[in-house]
Design an enzyme around this catalytic site. Structure first.
Site, short mmCIF file in Angstrom:
data_model
loop_
_atom_site.label_atom_id
_atom_site.label_comp_id
_atom_site.label_asym_id
_atom_site.label_seq_id
_atom_site.Cartn_x
_atom_site.Cartn_y
_atom_site.Cartn_z
N CYS A 33 5.28 1.74 -2.92
CA CYS A 33 5.57 3.18 -2.90
C CYS A 33 6.90 3.57 -3.54
CB CYS A 33 5.56 3.68 -1.46
SG CYS A 33 3.90 3.79 -0.80
N THR A 54 -1.20 9.22 -3.36
CA THR A 54 0.08 9.85 -3.73
C THR A 54 -0.02 10.36 -5.16
OG1 THR A 54 1.27 8.43 -2.24
CG2 THR A 54 2.55 9.44 -4.01
#
Ligand code: UDX
Length: 452
Positions: free
Chosen positions: A266, A121
């Site tokens: 996350c 990410t």
């Protein structure tokens, strides 16, 4: 196809194993020798349901291999997935040093066309930095080789990662190199039932999508958590409100569960990174800013309820804690609300007896040698002589407890349910004092709540 996955952490391993499952020849690389050793010995460095079977099956079929050898890794795959960590820097931005180092390592060694796939990410603009790192390394060798950089963000949920990878809602691929996009389409064709599940777009939009999606989900959660606080005050039940809201297809049911705050690897990190990226651009993200602050506050919601019930000074109190992981199905405690809860309880003089089906080793590592925490062998054993039960992870095995044991083994029959796992009316009927999140109406003796 020949695929290399750089970084054998959570995302890298799931990606590598699942790509091997579809017949690709995958080499997973990691610089951490211990991790690779564990994998070579048939183990897993992480807890993820179903992953071990996929790994073992593909290792046996010789489609999945592990190495610490960077040369071998670069040589192997036409597709080079970068799935290394992007931990938050002090200012909240994603630390890209591992990503850039991986890119450089590829540029320093490649001898033919490579597609470099950003799976980690990473903020918008990272593909450009990766391209630059590879180009510079090639130039330093006086070489001109064709390569492409593609963004392919992951949307795996811990605890369901194999299933998510094998049957994705969508696959996002960002890039502009025709050959690379064709290769990516071919790689993912077996995973998508319908073609429109594979979305090809420009690289920046692909990078942005990942952050936008996680920010949206985090927003839904913080929004519901705040509504739950208000529901308690006005005497509504957030669970009934959730059902009423979710039945509108424009809203939908998922990710509307009020609780003790979101954690994990996350949401907290990605929300921070997006806020940071916005700040760099001089763009305010007022809503997301509030989402983050609300979540920090929400992690204290159980402490607030406990001190409201037992007083601010908790010296001499013992609390049974069910759950430590940031969510069920994992031993991950990154940003887990349990960390804040335990820390706050200890700071107020209380002791904690904790039980989690898989995260207790991780908890020992996180909390260290702390005389304030004891670990119980079972959920039931944690209850013995505790003043109250506090549930913070909704493991399925907690769902149908022995209510009589709850009532008789706790010093006081008080339950704080940070995940709304229990039915308030049932808890009351079983003689337990119940504190959920936003459920005061359901806990009322009169009305539908008591009857249902
Ligand atoms: C998330 C995203 O779902 C996934 O798409 C992305 O790739 C990585 O981040 P994950 O962190 O594994 O996955 O867990 P998730 O199931 O999304 O839960 C995150 C946190 O939100 C947990 O702490 C969970 O308890 C909390 N949560 C989730 C709520 O509080 N309420 C909800 O309704 C849903």
């Amino acid at each position: 196809m020949k695929v290399t996955v750089v970084g054998s952490g959570y995302v890298g391993l799931v990606t590598g194993a699942c790509l091997a499952e579809m017949g690709n020849h995958v080499l997973c690389m990691d610089l951490d020798e211990r991790k690779i050793q564990v994998l070579r010995e048939g183990g897993l460095p992480i807890h993820e349901p179903g992953l071990l079977e996929v790994v073992q099956r593909n290792v046996a079929a010789k489609r999945l291999e592990f190495t610490t050898d960077v040369d071998a890794a670069v040589r192997h795959g036409t597709l080079q997935f970068i799935a290394v960590g992007t931990p938050p820097d002090e200012d909240g931005s994603a630390d890209l040093s591992h990503v850039v180092a991986a890119a450089r390592a590829i540029g320093e060694r490649m001898t033919d066309y490579k597609v470099i796939v950003d799976k980690s990410t990473v903020p918008v603009g990272t593909a450009d930095r990766v391209r630059e790192a590879v180009a510079q390394a090639l130039a330093a060798r006086g070489m001109e080789l064709e390569f492409a950089v593609v963004s392919n963000p992951e949307f795996l949920k811990e605890g369901a990662a194999v299933e998510d990878f094998m049957r994705p809602d969508r696959i996002i691929v960002g890039g502009d190199d025709e050959r690379a996009l064709l290769l990516m389409r071919a790689l993912y064709a077996p995973f998508v039932r319908s073609r429109d599940r594979l979305l090809v777009m420009d690289v920046r939009s692909a990078e942005f999508t990942k952050y936008a999606a996680n920010a949206m989900l985090a927003t839904r959660i913080s929004f519901m958590n705040e509504l739950a606080l208000l529901a308690e005050k006005v005497g509504a039940d957030i669970e009934r409100v959730r059902l009423g809201m979710g039945s509108d297809p424009r809203i939908g049911y998922s990710f509307l569960y009020a609780g003790a705050g979101y954690g994990g690897s996350c949401f907290p990190k990605d929300v921070k990174a997006l806020l940071h990226a916005a700040a760099v651009q001089g763009q305010a993200l007022r809503v997301l800013d509030a989402v983050e602050r609300a979540n920090d506050q929400q992690k204290l919601v159980l402490v607030d309820k406990i001190t409201a019930r037992f007083g601010a000074d908790l010296a001499g109190r013992v609390f049974a804690l069910w759950g430590l992981a940031f969510k069920p199905g994992t031993d991950d405690m990154r940003e887990a609300p349990s960390r804040v809860l335990v820390q706050q309880l200890l700071a107020r003089g209380a002791r904690v007896v904790a039980y989690d089906p898989v995260a207790m080793d991780e908890a020992r590592r996180v909390f260290g040698d702390n005389p304030g925490i004891r670990y119980a062998d079972s959920a039931a054993a944690a209850l013995q002589d505790a003043d109250a039960l506090v549930l913070i992870t909704e493991w399925r095995e907690f769902k149908s407890p022995d209510f009589d044991a709850l009532r008789t083994q706790l010093r006081q029959p008080v339950v704080f349910d940070g995940r709304n796992l229990f039915e308030p009316a049932l808890m009351r009927a079983m003689g337990l004092e119940y504190h959920g999140i936003g459920r005061s109406a359901a806990a009322q003796p009169a009305g539908e709540g008591a009857a249902s």
